[in-house]
Design an enzyme around this catalytic site. Structure first.
Site, PDB file in Angstrom:
ATOM      1  CB  ALA A 113      42.366  36.499  96.075  1.00  0.00           C
TER       2      ALA A 113
ATOM      3  NE  ARG B 155      36.545  32.811  71.324  1.00  0.00           N
ATOM      4  CZ  ARG B 155      36.107  31.810  72.096  1.00  0.00           C
ATOM      5  NH1 ARG B 155      36.563  31.693  73.343  1.00  0.00           N
ATOM      6  NH2 ARG B 155      35.222  30.961  71.634  1.00  0.00           N
TER       7      ARG B 155
ATOM      8  NE  ARG C 145      52.095  31.836  32.057  1.00  0.00           N
ATOM      9  CZ  ARG C 145      52.272  33.069  31.598  1.00  0.00           C
ATOM     10  NH1 ARG C 145      53.413  33.698  31.828  1.00  0.00           N
ATOM     11  NH2 ARG C 145      51.315  33.681  30.937  1.00  0.00           N
TER      12      ARG C 145
ATOM     13  N   GLY D 149      39.944  31.582  31.190  1.00  0.00           N
ATOM     14  CA  GLY D 149      41.260  30.967  31.025  1.00  0.00           C
ATOM     15  C   GLY D 149      41.594  29.940  32.087  1.00  0.00           C
TER      16      GLY D 149
ATOM     17  CD  GLN E 101      36.709  31.520  25.120  1.00  0.00           C
ATOM     18  OE1 GLN E 101      37.081  31.917  26.221  1.00  0.00           O
ATOM     19  NE2 GLN E 101      37.415  31.737  24.011  1.00  0.00           N
TER      20      GLN E 101
ATOM     21  CG  LEU F  77      37.408  38.632  27.929  1.00  0.00           C
ATOM     22  CD1 LEU F  77      38.466  38.648  26.829  1.00  0.00           C
ATOM     23  CD2 LEU F  77      36.088  38.126  27.392  1.00  0.00           C
TER      24      LEU F  77
END
Length: 461
Positions: A427, A337, A15, A11, A79, A8
């Site tokens: 570097a 990632r 609330r 609804g 329903q 079911l």
């Protein structure tokens, strides 16, 4: 006897104070309805019938994203008016199977354990029904199980219809029940709405069956915690924490060591080998697989990753859709990632970001480096501040680095570029062309000392 399952899910859920269908609110980053559907599927039913109503298109479209094997068993019934649970079940009568029982579940009750439902479905109900009941320390809001002097169930009375004596009963109806399909077809149409709510209560079928001398069994669930429905955001948070406690307990019973089971979140699936340890505030998302002797440090987020034996993930590491092989060390504060492979003995240190790259065995990047769209060989060392410049403003390009390469600090490798085996890059170098094996490459300008230079300064007002 074969089994249908009716869920079911019609609804409105006022609330929840949300424009999202109640059953689509999430527990462990998964809609509540999906938890119920997946548990239902494990019971091997003929069909899973979902009764929809409020925001029915949203619910249907969401369910259609579920696993195809499960979806093949799902049927939707609307329903049209929310007139109560018996009215909802009545809408399914035309598609219920012959010679079967139906299990009634609820889309806003996400944590019901499979074992309890399996036991309920195994009961011999003949042409009657069986109810799942539980003891509640605070039964307010629940329908009460009223028993006769033989301790048999006589009827169920809803909260708003209780008298003073009935209100004190602590055995409550969970709403979950197994009903023979012939009983559904015979007695559901006979239920009336003569009650305080003016609704058609599914629980009224109990008295109808009893009046016709048909069997009504009960099964007492030992713990009501996992049978609680969700009607507002407070109850949603309670369901979330109960789910996390339930999964943490299962994992620990299977041999996983958790520093604190109250500070662990699983939002997907987790498989693990022997002697694995997970520290506090770790979030596991998607499908995660750990080998043996894996350590996950505090406050790390692991999403859709496979992590092999003896790998250590230090605190505050974020990992997505990546594979870590054996003896890898990563973090703290590292970021993977998607689409990376870190081969055996690789080290990715603090504030290193890797994306869509493969790092060969023994390669190390200790700190402050970005490696993107790269194919890196074995035993490569990246100095601090190294960047693979993979984006030209429109397209991504690849960097290929051979084995035994030393990349000095503050180096930029401007892709597309290939660096041969054994190369040393000084570097502060910017690499814009392919480099042959075993060379030293450096682009620093000759240093100068300018003694007459005056640094600009602001004038004081």
């Amino acid at each position: 006897m074969s089994l249908d399952i009716v869920i079911l899910a019609a609804g409105q859920g006022k609330r929840m104070k949300s424009d999202k269908a109640k059953v689509l609110h999430e527990v462990a980053f998964k809609p509540m309805l999906f938890h119920v559907i997946e548990t239902a599927y494990k019971l091997n039913p003929n069909k899973i019938i979902i009764v929809v109503g409020h925001l029915k298109d949203d619910v249907i479209n969401s369910v259609k994203t579920i696993d195809e094997a499960i979806l093949s068993k799902i049927h939707f019934v609307e329903q049209k008016e929310q007139l109560g649970t018996a009215n909802a079940l009545a809408s399914t009568i035309d598609i219920l199977s012959e010679n079967a029982n139906t299990l009634i579940l609820y889309g806003d009750t996400p944590l019901t354990p499979y074992s309890v439902l399996n036991e309920l479905c195994s009961l011999n109900i003949e042409n009657g029904m069986a109810l799942l009941t539980a003891k509640a320390s605070d039964p307010k809001g629940y329908g009460r199980i009223v028993r006769n002097d033989k301790n048999e169930i006589a009827y169920i009375v809803e909260q708003k219809d209780c008298n003073e004596t009935e209100a004190l009963i602590d055995e409550v109806n969970t709403g979950m029940m197994l009903i023979n399909n012939e009983a559904i077809k015979t007695f559901i149409p006979k239920i009336t709405n003569d009650n305080a709510q003016k609704e058609y209560y599914l629980t009224d079928i109990v008295k109808l069956l009893k009046d016709n001398n048909l069997k009504v069994e009960t099964l007492l669930c030992p713990d009501i915690t996992y049978l609680l429905g969700v009607n507002d955001k407070v109850q949603l948070a309670i369901a979330e924490r109960n789910y996390q406690k339930q999964k943490a307990l299962e994992f620990m019973q299977d041999g996983l060591t958790l520093a604190d089971p109250n500070r662990f979140d699983i939002r997907g699936s987790l498989k693990f080998g022997k002697n694995c340890f997970i520290d506090i505030n770790v979030i596991i998302k998607g499908n995660v697989v750990l080998g043996d002797n894996v350590v996950i440090g505090a406050s790390s987020i692991i999403n859709d990753c496979t992590i092999d034996d003896n790998t250590v993930v230090s605190p505050f590491t974020v990992m997505n859709q990546s594979t870590l092989c054996k003896n890898v060390t990563i973090g703290p504060f590292a970021h993977l990632r998607p689409n990376n492979t870190l081969n055996d003995d690789v080290h990715v240190g603090n504030f290193v970001e890797v994306k869509n790259s493969s790092l060969g065995k023994g390669t190390k990047s200790g700190h402050l480096t970005y490696i993107g769209d790269s194919e890196v060989g074995e035993n490569v060392n990246f100095g601090a501040g190294t960047i693979t410049c993979n984006y030209d403003g429109a397209f991504k390009h690849k960097t290929i680095i051979g084995d035994d390469v030393f990349v000095g600090s503050d180096t930029q490798l401007v892709a597309p570029v290939t660096v041969g085996n054994g190369v040393t890059i000084g570097a502060g170098t910017t690499v814009t062309k392919n480099l042959d094996d075993n060379c030293l490459y450096i682009t620093r300008a000759k240093g100068r000392v300018i003694t007459t230079y005056v640094r600009p300064r602001k004038e004081k007002k």
